[in-house]
Design an enzyme around this catalytic site. Structure first.
Site, short mmCIF file in Angstrom:
data_model
loop_
_atom_site.label_atom_id
_atom_site.label_comp_id
_atom_site.label_asym_id
_atom_site.label_seq_id
_atom_site.Cartn_x
_atom_site.Cartn_y
_atom_site.Cartn_z
CD GLU A 223 -46.10 22.51 10.13
OE1 GLU A 223 -45.20 23.16 10.63
OE2 GLU A 223 -46.82 23.28 8.93
CB CYS B 205 -51.29 21.91 1.93
SG CYS B 205 -49.70 22.78 1.72
CB CYS C 212 -37.02 24.09 2.36
SG CYS C 212 -37.13 24.60 0.83
CB CYS D 256 -38.37 31.57 0.73
SG CYS D 256 -38.02 30.51 -0.88
CB CYS E 157 -40.26 30.31 4.05
SG CYS E 157 -40.71 28.57 4.23
CB SER F 171 -46.56 25.04 -5.33
OG SER F 171 -45.48 25.26 -4.72
CG ASN G 151 -50.65 33.31 8.10
OD1 ASN G 151 -51.42 33.90 8.90
ND2 ASN G 151 -50.76 32.48 7.12
CB CYS H 8 -46.00 26.43 4.94
SG CYS H 8 -44.72 25.36 4.53
S1 SF4 Z 1 -41.09 28.78 0.70
FE1 SF4 Z 1 -40.14 27.77 2.42
S2 SF4 Z 1 -40.50 25.59 1.82
FE2 SF4 Z 1 -41.10 26.82 -0.05
S3 SF4 Z 1 -39.02 26.82 -1.27
FE3 SF4 Z 1 -39.06 28.47 -0.19
S4 SF4 Z 1 -37.87 28.07 1.72
FE4 SF4 Z 1 -38.61 26.24 0.91
#
Ligand code: SF4
Length: 338
Positions: A75, A96, A103, A107, A110, A182, A281, A324
């Protein structure tokens, strides 16, 4: 070009076709000799980044879902004029972009991390998100934030190659100060980025002002504590003489207390960082929610009491602007159901 027995200036012609004229086949490159075009077509292929879905409309945040050559989905998000957010007042269109498929950093809030990590994006796949978005929207992008799917600094070499293309006069020609990388907390790689000669901006996705909070929601913090991360931030600031940004997603009853706000202000003052507060979100399948508007405003007010430059994202339509990685996840699930 030299290895193909061609004069060096052909490289400039090729770059012009790729990044300025945005050719979609070698055949279109009319000022290259025919046999060279055939040779190139035999040895290389042009990226096949296809837009499969667009959400949102002109003048709002728009999300683009891309399918890559191997059917992976990623995305990008196109954000209209928002000088307070990233970059400078002259920035009109910010994109972005993603740097990985999925990933590995997990996190807890996320959507991108939900299905784990598939692979790193190649430099052309990173750059192509910008080219394809410009093509689809008809708009010129002037600000790039690496804040989409993936941890950019975990794909360091490809990220840097992409940034060189984005920044080069023969590439997309976007100034380094309009490029923000970032990180969720890869302290050693942040230091490595600080060693690069380019004046790229750094944003730290902090989302917690104490190890207790970060350990709870961001597993990377167990490897690099807040202090280790802030020390890497100090290093970046002193080398680049730039203002850092802290990204801070406000999550109800997790990181939105007044105490946390005072501590965040302390960290921001130490690094002379500005803070972007982003109300959470909701992600389908995850238990977190956003704090009430009052609580968000209180958090902002505390930062301002400490004279920390801070913004709170208040846009409407956060269903489109949804977290995201969500669009990809949704689409994948729909495709699996078919
Ligand atoms: S916020 Fe999501 S995309 Fe970013 S490092 Fe953490 S798990 Fe990975």
């Amino acid at each position: 070009m030299v290895s193909l027995g061609q004069p060096q200036y052909r490289a400039g012609q090729l770059a012009e076709w790729l990044y300025k004229k945005r050719a979609t086949s070698f055949d279109q490159m009319s000022d290259l000799p025919r046999d060279l075009r055939e040779q190139l077509a035999g040895r290389f292929s042009l990226s096949k980044t296809e837009i499969v879905r667009v959400l949102g409309s002109r003048d709002t945040t728009r999300k683009f879902l891309f399918r890559l050559g191997d059917d992976s989905l990623i995305e990008s998000v196109l954000i209209p004029a928002s000088p307070a957010l990233y970059g400078s007042r002259s920035d009109r269109r910010t994109i972005c972009v993603s740097t990985q498929v999925g990933c590995a950093y997990g996190c807890k809030f996320c959507a991108s991390g939900l299905e784990g990590f598939s692979r790193n994006l190649r430099p052309n796949e990173i750059v192509d998100q910008i080219i394809a978005t410009e093509r689809e929207s008809g708009e010129k992008i002037d600000n790039i934030v690496f804040m989409g799917m993936g941890e950019p600094l975990a794909n360091f070499d490809n990220l840097l190659s992409a940034i060189r293309i984005i920044n080069a006069p023969w590439g997309l020609g976007i100034g380094a100060r309009h490029i923000t990388v970032s990180t969720s907390g890869l302290a050693p790689q942040s230091r490595k980025l600080a060693e690069q000669p380019l004046q790229i901006r750094l944003a730290i996705s902090l989302h917690g002002a104490t190890d207790a909070v970060r350990n709870r929601i961001m597993p990377i913090n167990r490897r690099y504590s807040i202090e280790t991360l802030l020390a890497a931030g100090d290093d970046y600031v002193s080398r680049k003489k730039q203002r850092l940004t802290f990204e801070y997603i406000l999550i109800k009853d997790v990181n939105d207390s007044e105490e946390e706000a005072h501590l965040l202000a302390k960290h921001a003052l130490r690094l002379r960082a500005k803070v972007n507060l982003i109300p959470y979100n909701t992600v389908q399948g995850l238990p977190w929610s956003r704090p009430s508007q009052d609580r968000q405003e209180k958090f902002l007010a505390i930062l301002r009491e400490h004279e920390v430059p801070a913004t709170l994202r208040r846009e409407k339509g956060h269903d489109i602007e949804a977290a995201c990685g969500q669009l990809r996840l949704q689409t994948k699930r729909e495709l699996q159901l078919r």
